[in-house]
Design a protein around this motif. Sequence first.
Motif, PDB file in Angstrom:
ATOM      1  N   THR A  13     -22.556 -32.130  27.394  1.00 44.33           N
ATOM      2  CA  THR A  13     -21.314 -32.312  28.141  1.00 44.33           C
ATOM      3  C   THR A  13     -20.763 -33.729  28.038  1.00 44.33           C
ATOM      4  O   THR A  13     -19.608 -33.952  28.384  1.00 44.33           O
ATOM      5  CB  THR A  13     -21.493 -31.936  29.626  1.00 44.33           C
ATOM      6  OG1 THR A  13     -22.498 -32.757  30.208  1.00 44.33           O
ATOM      7  CG2 THR A  13     -21.871 -30.462  29.761  1.00 44.33           C
ATOM      8  N   THR A  66     -35.357 -32.456  25.827  1.00 50.55           N
ATOM      9  CA  THR A  66     -34.131 -33.237  25.984  1.00 50.55           C
ATOM     10  C   THR A  66     -34.339 -34.724  25.719  1.00 50.55           C
ATOM     11  O   THR A  66     -33.422 -35.402  25.258  1.00 50.55           O
ATOM     12  CB  THR A  66     -33.535 -33.025  27.378  1.00 50.55           C
ATOM     13  OG1 THR A  66     -34.536 -33.323  28.362  1.00 50.55           O
ATOM     14  CG2 THR A  66     -33.082 -31.587  27.556  1.00 50.55           C
ATOM     15  N   THR A  77     -32.277 -41.149  29.003  1.00 55.85           N
ATOM     16  CA  THR A  77     -32.123 -39.971  29.845  1.00 55.85           C
ATOM     17  C   THR A  77     -33.120 -40.009  30.988  1.00 55.85           C
ATOM     18  O   THR A  77     -34.219 -40.557  30.845  1.00 55.85           O
ATOM     19  CB  THR A  77     -32.293 -38.660  29.046  1.00 55.85           C
ATOM     20  OG1 THR A  77     -32.089 -37.560  29.930  1.00 55.85           O
ATOM     21  CG2 THR A  77     -33.661 -38.547  28.424  1.00 55.85           C
ATOM     22  N   PHE A  79     -34.197 -37.175  32.278  1.00 56.36           N
ATOM     23  CA  PHE A  79     -34.967 -35.952  32.092  1.00 56.36           C
ATOM     24  C   PHE A  79     -35.577 -35.902  30.689  1.00 56.36           C
ATOM     25  O   PHE A  79     -34.890 -35.552  29.736  1.00 56.36           O
ATOM     26  CB  PHE A  79     -34.082 -34.714  32.292  1.00 56.36           C
ATOM     27  CG  PHE A  79     -33.419 -34.663  33.636  1.00 56.36           C
ATOM     28  CD1 PHE A  79     -34.153 -34.311  34.758  1.00 56.36           C
ATOM     29  CD2 PHE A  79     -32.083 -34.969  33.777  1.00 56.36           C
ATOM     30  CE1 PHE A  79     -33.553 -34.268  36.004  1.00 56.36           C
ATOM     31  CE2 PHE A  79     -31.466 -34.921  35.011  1.00 56.36           C
ATOM     32  CZ  PHE A  79     -32.207 -34.575  36.135  1.00 56.36           C
ATOM     33  N   VAL A  82     -36.310 -30.453  30.132  1.00 57.52           N
ATOM     34  CA  VAL A  82     -35.720 -29.556  31.128  1.00 57.52           C
ATOM     35  C   VAL A  82     -36.504 -28.262  31.051  1.00 57.52           C
ATOM     36  O   VAL A  82     -36.676 -27.698  29.965  1.00 57.52           O
ATOM     37  CB  VAL A  82     -34.223 -29.313  30.868  1.00 57.52           C
ATOM     38  CG1 VAL A  82     -33.692 -28.201  31.765  1.00 57.52           C
ATOM     39  CG2 VAL A  82     -33.424 -30.592  31.071  1.00 57.52           C
ATOM     40  N   PHE A 104     -28.133 -37.612  32.658  1.00 59.02           N
ATOM     41  CA  PHE A 104     -28.606 -37.723  34.026  1.00 59.02           C
ATOM     42  C   PHE A 104     -28.327 -36.493  34.875  1.00 59.02           C
ATOM     43  O   PHE A 104     -28.410 -36.552  36.112  1.00 59.02           O
ATOM     44  CB  PHE A 104     -28.017 -38.988  34.675  1.00 59.02           C
ATOM     45  CG  PHE A 104     -28.451 -40.223  33.950  1.00 59.02           C
ATOM     46  CD1 PHE A 104     -29.713 -40.760  34.158  1.00 59.02           C
ATOM     47  CD2 PHE A 104     -27.631 -40.815  33.005  1.00 59.02           C
ATOM     48  CE1 PHE A 104     -30.147 -41.880  33.457  1.00 59.02           C
ATOM     49  CE2 PHE A 104     -28.056 -41.940  32.299  1.00 59.02           C
ATOM     50  CZ  PHE A 104     -29.311 -42.467  32.530  1.00 59.02           C
ATOM     51  N   THR A 105     -28.002 -35.385  34.230  1.00 60.18           N
ATOM     52  CA  THR A 105     -27.791 -34.130  34.946  1.00 60.18           C
ATOM     53  C   THR A 105     -27.892 -32.971  33.963  1.00 60.18           C
ATOM     54  O   THR A 105     -27.769 -33.153  32.753  1.00 60.18           O
ATOM     55  CB  THR A 105     -26.418 -34.106  35.649  1.00 60.18           C
ATOM     56  OG1 THR A 105     -26.332 -32.948  36.470  1.00 60.18           O
ATOM     57  CG2 THR A 105     -25.282 -34.126  34.654  1.00 60.18           C
ATOM     58  N   PHE A 106     -28.154 -31.795  34.509  1.00 62.51           N
ATOM     59  CA  PHE A 106     -28.090 -30.577  33.705  1.00 62.51           C
ATOM     60  C   PHE A 106     -27.771 -29.415  34.619  1.00 62.51           C
ATOM     61  O   PHE A 106     -27.921 -29.481  35.843  1.00 62.51           O
ATOM     62  CB  PHE A 106     -29.398 -30.330  32.929  1.00 62.51           C
ATOM     63  CG  PHE A 106     -30.588 -30.012  33.774  1.00 62.51           C
ATOM     64  CD1 PHE A 106     -30.884 -28.708  34.150  1.00 62.51           C
ATOM     65  CD2 PHE A 106     -31.440 -31.034  34.206  1.00 62.51           C
ATOM     66  CE1 PHE A 106     -31.996 -28.422  34.919  1.00 62.51           C
ATOM     67  CE2 PHE A 106     -32.547 -30.756  34.974  1.00 62.51           C
ATOM     68  CZ  PHE A 106     -32.833 -29.448  35.340  1.00 62.51           C
ATOM     69  N   SER A 107     -27.306 -28.331  34.017  1.00 62.81           N
ATOM     70  CA  SER A 107     -26.987 -27.119  34.761  1.00 62.81           C
ATOM     71  C   SER A 107     -27.296 -25.938  33.863  1.00 62.81           C
ATOM     72  O   SER A 107     -27.205 -26.023  32.627  1.00 62.81           O
ATOM     73  CB  SER A 107     -25.502 -27.130  35.128  1.00 62.81           C
ATOM     74  OG  SER A 107     -25.148 -25.957  35.821  1.00 62.81           O
TER      75      SER A 107
END
Length: 112
Positions: A13, A66, A77, A79, A82, A104-107
Amino acid sequence: MSRSFVTTHILDTVSGRPAAGVSVELLAAADGWSQIASGVSDADGRVNGLGPDILPPGRYRLEFATGEYFAGRQLTTFFPEVVVTFSITAGEAHYHVPLLLAPFTFSTYKGS
Protein backbone atom coordinates in the motif's frame (compact mmCIF):
# COMPACT_ATOMS: atom_id res chain seq x y z
CA MET A 1 -0.80 -23.70 -13.14
CA SER A 2 -4.04 -24.65 -11.41
CA ARG A 3 -5.41 -22.69 -8.49
CA SER A 4 -4.97 -24.23 -5.05
CA PHE A 5 -7.62 -24.34 -2.33
CA VAL A 6 -5.91 -21.45 -0.48
CA THR A 7 -4.61 -18.46 -2.45
CA THR A 8 -3.33 -15.03 -1.51
CA HIS A 9 -2.73 -11.64 -3.11
CA ILE A 10 -0.27 -9.23 -1.49
CA LEU A 11 -0.48 -5.51 -2.18
CA ASP A 12 2.13 -2.97 -1.05
CA THR A 13 0.00 0.00 0.00
CA VAL A 14 3.01 2.33 0.20
CA SER A 15 4.01 1.87 -3.43
CA GLY A 16 0.46 1.19 -4.63
CA ARG A 17 1.73 -1.90 -6.43
CA PRO A 18 1.61 -5.66 -6.01
CA ALA A 19 4.20 -7.03 -3.59
CA ALA A 20 6.27 -9.39 -5.74
CA GLY A 21 8.80 -11.77 -4.24
CA VAL A 22 7.20 -12.29 -0.81
CA SER A 23 7.79 -15.78 0.58
CA VAL A 24 4.61 -17.38 1.96
CA GLU A 25 4.13 -20.61 3.90
CA LEU A 26 0.86 -22.48 4.46
CA LEU A 27 0.71 -24.44 7.72
CA ALA A 28 -1.87 -26.71 9.38
CA ALA A 29 -2.57 -27.08 13.10
CA ALA A 30 -1.94 -30.61 14.32
CA ASP A 31 0.01 -30.97 17.59
CA GLY A 32 1.70 -27.70 16.73
CA TRP A 33 2.02 -26.30 13.22
CA SER A 34 3.22 -28.28 10.22
CA GLN A 35 4.07 -26.84 6.84
CA ILE A 36 1.85 -27.94 3.96
CA ALA A 37 3.25 -25.77 1.19
CA SER A 38 5.28 -22.68 0.40
CA GLY A 39 5.48 -20.23 -2.45
CA VAL A 40 6.61 -16.80 -3.54
CA SER A 41 4.32 -14.05 -4.79
CA ASP A 42 4.54 -13.42 -8.53
CA ALA A 43 4.81 -10.08 -10.34
CA ASP A 44 1.11 -9.48 -9.67
CA GLY A 45 1.59 -10.20 -5.93
CA ARG A 46 -0.31 -13.48 -6.16
CA VAL A 47 0.39 -16.98 -4.92
CA ASN A 48 -2.12 -19.27 -6.68
CA GLY A 49 -0.32 -22.61 -6.43
CA LEU A 50 -0.06 -22.81 -2.64
CA GLY A 51 -0.87 -26.31 -1.52
CA PRO A 52 -3.40 -28.92 -2.56
CA ASP A 53 -6.69 -28.55 -4.41
CA ILE A 54 -8.66 -29.36 -1.24
CA LEU A 55 -7.99 -29.21 2.51
CA PRO A 56 -10.00 -30.77 5.32
CA PRO A 57 -11.77 -28.52 7.84
CA GLY A 58 -9.44 -27.21 10.53
CA ARG A 59 -7.15 -24.37 11.55
CA TYR A 60 -4.55 -23.10 9.12
CA ARG A 61 -2.14 -20.24 8.91
CA LEU A 62 -0.32 -18.24 6.29
CA GLU A 63 3.09 -16.85 7.23
CA PHE A 64 4.34 -13.96 5.11
CA ALA A 65 8.08 -13.06 5.16
CA THR A 66 7.47 -9.31 5.23
CA GLY A 67 10.81 -8.42 6.82
CA GLU A 68 12.73 -9.86 3.88
CA TYR A 69 10.42 -8.10 1.43
CA PHE A 70 10.95 -4.66 2.99
CA ALA A 71 14.67 -5.23 3.53
CA GLY A 72 14.96 -5.84 -0.21
CA ARG A 73 13.45 -2.38 -0.71
CA GLN A 74 15.75 -0.83 1.90
CA LEU A 75 12.81 -0.05 4.19
CA THR A 76 12.52 -0.66 7.92
CA THR A 77 9.47 -2.56 9.07
CA PHE A 78 7.87 -3.15 12.45
CA PHE A 79 6.62 -6.57 11.32
CA PRO A 80 9.36 -9.05 10.36
CA GLU A 81 6.57 -11.47 9.51
CA VAL A 82 2.80 -11.42 9.26
CA VAL A 83 0.91 -14.48 10.46
CA VAL A 84 -2.75 -14.92 9.54
CA THR A 85 -4.54 -17.79 11.24
CA PHE A 86 -7.93 -18.87 9.89
CA SER A 87 -10.42 -21.73 10.00
CA ILE A 88 -11.53 -23.81 7.04
CA THR A 89 -15.05 -25.19 7.28
CA ALA A 90 -16.76 -27.94 5.30
CA GLY A 91 -18.54 -26.97 2.11
CA GLU A 92 -16.28 -24.12 0.99
CA ALA A 93 -14.80 -24.36 -2.50
CA HIS A 94 -11.91 -21.90 -2.11
CA TYR A 95 -10.22 -19.60 0.41
CA HIS A 96 -8.60 -16.37 -0.72
CA VAL A 97 -6.65 -14.46 1.95
CA PRO A 98 -5.43 -11.07 0.66
CA LEU A 99 -2.80 -9.05 2.54
CA LEU A 100 -2.58 -5.26 2.35
CA LEU A 101 0.91 -4.41 3.50
CA ALA A 102 2.92 -1.37 4.66
CA PRO A 103 6.04 -1.16 6.86
CA PHE A 104 4.08 -0.31 10.02
CA THR A 105 0.63 -1.75 9.39
CA PHE A 106 -1.18 -4.54 7.61
CA SER A 107 -4.74 -5.65 6.97
CA THR A 108 -6.35 -8.83 5.73
CA TYR A 109 -9.81 -10.18 5.07
CA LYS A 110 -11.60 -13.20 3.66
CA GLY A 111 -11.60 -12.60 -0.07
CA SER A 112 -13.55 -14.23 -2.83
